[in-house]
Scaffold this motif. Structure first.
Motif: not given
Length: 132
Positions: A84-86, A112-113, A127-128
Motif C-alpha cells: 500500500e502507499p507509504v 515504488y517506495g 515499498c508500496s
C-alpha cells in the motif's frame, strides 16, 4: 535444507543501540525481542528487534571494547513490502525517531517506495508494492 520456514536474522553493528532501538521501535513499530541487560566483558551488547512470531528479526550489536564502525553503502537495503502507499505519518515517525529521508540509489525504489537512513546510515526502503 533451506525452506520457507527457516529463520532469518539480519545482523549489523551499531554505534548507539539506544538510537537504533528508538528508530526501529518508536519509528518503524517493531518490538524489542531480546536485549542484553548487563555488560559482560568480552561480549557484545545486543539488541534484537522484529515482530513477535515472525520468521525474521534484526540484530544490532555494539562492542564497547572493540567497536565496529557501520559501513553501509547505498545498496545495503532492508526492504519492507507494505502493499500500500507509504503513509506520511510513518515517514514522520521514522524521521522523528532519528531517521533521515534520503534519495534511493536505485530508481526502482524511488518510484515504488520511500528510503530512510537509520541512525547508523543503513537504508530502510518502505515499498508500496507487494512481494510474492
Amino acid at each position: 535444507m533451506i525452506d520457507p520456514t527457516v529463520r532469518v536474522r539480519l545482523a549489523r553493528p551499531s554505534r548507539d543501540l539506544a538510537a537504533a532501538e528508538r528508530f526501529h521501535t518508536a519509528g518503524l513499530g517493531l518490538d524489542v525481542l531480546w536485549r542484553t541487560t548487563a555488560r559482560v566483558p568480552g561480549e557484545h551488547d545486543l539488541l534484537m528487534v522484529g515482530l513477535p512470531g515472525a520468521s525474521w528479526h534484526v540484530e544490532l550489536t555494539h562492542d564497547p571494547e572493540r567497536p565496529r564502525e557501520p559501513t553501509p553503502t547505498a545498496d545495503d537495503l532492508f526492504v519492507i513490502y507494505l502493499g500500500e502507499p507509504v503513509g506520511a505519518s510513518l515517514i514522520d515517525r521514522l524521521v522523528a525517531a532519528g531517521g533521515t529521508r534520503v534519495p534511493s540509489h536505485n530508481p526502482y525504489w524511488e518510484r515504488y517506495g520511500v528510503t530512510i537512513a537509520d541512525p547508523d546510515g543503513y537504508r530502510l526502503v518502505l515499498c508500496s508494492r507487494t512481494w510474492g
